[in-house]
Write a protein that holds these residues in place. Sequence first.
Motif, PDB file in Angstrom:
ATOM      1  N   ASP A  60      10.182  -0.192  -4.090  1.00 15.07           N
ATOM      2  CA  ASP A  60       9.292  -1.353  -4.008  1.00 15.07           C
ATOM      3  C   ASP A  60       7.967  -0.941  -3.371  1.00 15.07           C
ATOM      4  OD1 ASP A  60       8.166  -3.836  -4.006  1.00 15.07           O
ATOM      5  OD2 ASP A  60       9.702  -4.804  -2.764  1.00 15.07           O
ATOM      6  N   PRO A  61       7.112  -0.255  -4.116  1.00 13.09           N
ATOM      7  CA  PRO A  61       5.837   0.186  -3.534  1.00 13.09           C
ATOM      8  C   PRO A  61       4.923  -0.975  -3.181  1.00 13.09           C
ATOM      9  CG  PRO A  61       5.886   0.621  -5.892  1.00 13.09           C
ATOM     10  CD  PRO A  61       7.262   0.190  -5.520  1.00 13.09           C
ATOM     11  N   ASP A  62       5.002  -2.077  -3.917  1.00 14.12           N
ATOM     12  CA  ASP A  62       4.128  -3.211  -3.615  1.00 14.12           C
ATOM     13  C   ASP A  62       4.426  -3.788  -2.230  1.00 14.12           C
ATOM     14  OD1 ASP A  62       2.748  -3.086  -6.019  1.00 14.12           O
ATOM     15  OD2 ASP A  62       4.238  -4.324  -7.064  1.00 14.12           O
ATOM     16  N   ALA A  63       5.698  -3.812  -1.846  1.00 13.11           N
ATOM     17  CA  ALA A  63       6.047  -4.295  -0.504  1.00 13.11           C
ATOM     18  C   ALA A  63       5.478  -3.363   0.567  1.00 13.11           C
ATOM     19  CB  ALA A  63       7.563  -4.397  -0.360  1.00 13.11           C
ATOM     20  N   ASP A 108      -5.441   2.521  -3.903  1.00  9.29           N
ATOM     21  CA  ASP A 108      -4.119   1.902  -3.960  1.00  9.29           C
ATOM     22  C   ASP A 108      -3.344   2.286  -5.215  1.00  9.29           C
ATOM     23  OD1 ASP A 108      -4.596   0.777  -1.576  1.00  9.29           O
ATOM     24  OD2 ASP A 108      -4.788  -1.290  -2.285  1.00  9.29           O
ATOM     25  N   GLU A 109      -4.010   2.456  -6.359  1.00  9.51           N
ATOM     26  CA  GLU A 109      -3.297   2.774  -7.592  1.00  9.51           C
ATOM     27  C   GLU A 109      -2.631   4.138  -7.497  1.00  9.51           C
ATOM     28  OE1 GLU A 109      -1.492   2.294 -11.069  1.00  9.51           O
ATOM     29  OE2 GLU A 109      -2.605   0.764  -9.958  1.00  9.51           O
ATOM     30  N   LEU A 169       2.800  -1.516   0.257  1.00  8.86           N
ATOM     31  CA  LEU A 169       1.352  -1.737   0.289  1.00  8.86           C
ATOM     32  C   LEU A 169       1.002  -3.009   1.051  1.00  8.86           C
ATOM     33  CD1 LEU A 169       0.585  -0.748  -3.409  1.00  8.86           C
ATOM     34  CD2 LEU A 169      -0.346   0.397  -1.398  1.00  8.86           C
ATOM     35  N   ALA A 170       1.779  -4.068   0.838  1.00  8.90           N
ATOM     36  CA  ALA A 170       1.513  -5.327   1.538  1.00  8.90           C
ATOM     37  C   ALA A 170       1.731  -5.178   3.035  1.00  8.90           C
ATOM     38  CB  ALA A 170       2.411  -6.431   0.977  1.00  8.90           C
ATOM     39  N   ASP A 185      -1.141  -3.396   4.478  1.00  5.82           N
ATOM     40  CA  ASP A 185      -2.307  -4.284   4.598  1.00  5.82           C
ATOM     41  C   ASP A 185      -2.252  -5.065   5.908  1.00  5.82           C
ATOM     42  OD1 ASP A 185      -3.530  -3.574   2.227  1.00  5.82           O
ATOM     43  OD2 ASP A 185      -2.462  -5.079   1.041  1.00  5.82           O
ATOM     44  N   ARG A 236       0.348   3.837  -5.167  1.00  9.07           N
ATOM     45  CA  ARG A 236       1.499   3.223  -5.826  1.00  9.07           C
ATOM     46  C   ARG A 236       2.208   4.230  -6.737  1.00  9.07           C
ATOM     47  NH1 ARG A 236      -0.974  -0.576  -7.531  1.00  9.07           N
ATOM     48  NH2 ARG A 236      -0.318  -2.306  -6.172  1.00  9.07           N
ATOM     49  N   GLU A 237       1.442   4.989  -7.522  1.00  6.04           N
ATOM     50  CA  GLU A 237       2.039   5.983  -8.420  1.00  6.04           C
ATOM     51  C   GLU A 237       2.774   7.062  -7.633  1.00  6.04           C
ATOM     52  OE1 GLU A 237       2.326   5.962 -11.550  1.00  6.04           O
ATOM     53  OE2 GLU A 237       0.997   4.350 -12.168  1.00  6.04           O
TER      54      GLU A 237
END
Length: 659
Positions: free
Chosen positions: A180-183, A166-167, A185-186, A189, A170-171
């Motif tokens: 918004d990479p976290d969105a 995941d890291e 990733l979520a 998921d 994200r990079e």
Amino acid sequence: MSSSRRRTAAPPSRGTLERTEATLVDRYAHLVRLAYLTLPPELGRHRTVLVAQALVQRALPSLPRVPAGALLPRQRTDATAVEAEEDWLRARVLRSALAYDRRPRGWPARVPPPRALRPRLPVVWGLRLSPHAGGAEEIALSRALAAVPPAARAVVALRCVDDMPDERVRELLLTVGEQDPDAALATADDLRAHAGADASALLRSAEFDACSVRTRPTDLLRRRRRVRIAGLVAAVTACGTVLTVSSTPTGPPDSSRAHPMRAAQITPAQLVHTPSGSWADTARVDFTAWPARGGRTDDEALLGRALDTWAAPPPGTSVTRTRTTGLLPPTRGAQLLYAGDIDGRAVVLLHDSDRVVRYSEPLGSPDRPALEVARTDEAGVTTAAALVVARRDGAVRYLAAPWIADAQTRDLLRPDTPGRPLHTTKDGITDPVDAPATAGACTGLPVLQLRSSVRIVEKHAFLVTDLGGLTPAHLTHTPSPHTGAPARQPREATGPAALTAWARTACALRGLRDHGVRAVNQWDFAEQDLPERGGRATWSCTRVSTWAGPGDIQVHLRPPGRSATTPARLVARDRSTAACSRFGQHIVARTAWTTAAGRRYLLAAGSRDIRELTVTGDTRATEDGNTLAVRVPKDATLSVRGRTEDGANLRAVGDTREP
């Protein structure tokens, strides 16, 4: 700044361009799959294949020419440098794929993006390209992917196909400009949780492989019509002729002309009624031996409406048919199987040569009839053993064949639990039976266990289950050769070994709903000791045979599980193949395996006639016998083939390289 950000940020220098090109060629299929999964689905399969190929081919930068000697590649010994090249190429491809979906503000949704975003080559004329079609699970995953943002699709591809943590994902998203990479990733998921444990195997299947495609011609008739129309327009223009067409009807429509077959339609009095005892005195034990049953077999008004609806469904009729099943009107040989009232509807079941038809209408209001047509050619004792007569609130009622002496229900996920008696009326109608759930957690898989009358065969019990059609699918099992059983046709799946095997793969049946499935056989073709004392695993090939003829296969590996229902591991699949049937009696399969200590292996196995297995690619190995286990590096490119006793070579299921 993390090392991942540094690897993706800097473009290759002039001296490393040739190495980067070599990396692109080496990872071409992975990069194309990443682009294919990220691009907007509204492009269509043909255009998405071409755009994905173009984006990858244009990933290299345009650098000035330099002498050839300056571009000689050096030996690549630094794994970090190789990863940096791969990440830089991923970033280029991903940035282009995401940009393709980011239209300028106010740009119409159905208009192609500006020319700057449109790849130019490759171009294909006269052909339509598409990846090989997948099964129901791949189709469901494809629809789920289409419903999420492109960045989330990219995350799923990077995680499941490239095994990227995941890291680094994200990079990489930050590098290509994702806000918004976290969105993303979520969302990925949630999508992966919905797809289940087989998401990686599904994404590596041919459904999402834009480098292995099928070709079909474009609309030949449309091309021919366009040429003719162009010639006609030229002739009309040259001659100055004006053609007028009147839109005023000249008289009432002729109903027999509107429906050419209507004039030959049969009447209720012409329906065939088979005598009630014929099934016990005939060598043809199929639907032709069914007597006419039910309380309304003499209701000519109901039978007439059923025949009329079959011949020409009126507007508002719900019409359902399985693939490759024709809707031609009934012929004079049409046979009445059932007519009666069930669960608030009047139901008529008819049989016509190679089809079964179910007509139903609400009691007291024939305004909203429903018609369902299913193919049933070459049905037999098991495949003509029952028909779905009613569905309501997630439950099914069956009409059992006259030769069924006993009916029980059981759960495939509880192999040690005996079947429960199922009440059946004198007309053969069963009590409601729970249908297999189509969504949510797979906590049970209801099946029918039927027993034939001793008047046609002794001690014959078999399993069938509802997969959405009029006819339930027949479930069988072929035991492992390690049991000492000789090679033979599939057996009924009622014994302890068969029920135990089916408990590990039963949930895969849910993805076969509404596919016109006739029978499903699970063949345990090999057993293998897992590396580093991992226990003994069983390889199985599940063949799905349809009424239309073609069959699909799924290959599973069943390692030792925590319970009797621990899901087996899907390792490969193939469509429209003769494999795992009497016309394809040899099979080879392979999968990656990671031990408890984290060491990676390639496992391969073949059926009983495979005498040697060979691995080629980044790792080479040969093993006598029909199983193999060899240590392999991560992301190794490999292919496996098997050799039979007579010298024939077979490639592993899912391998695209020829042996």
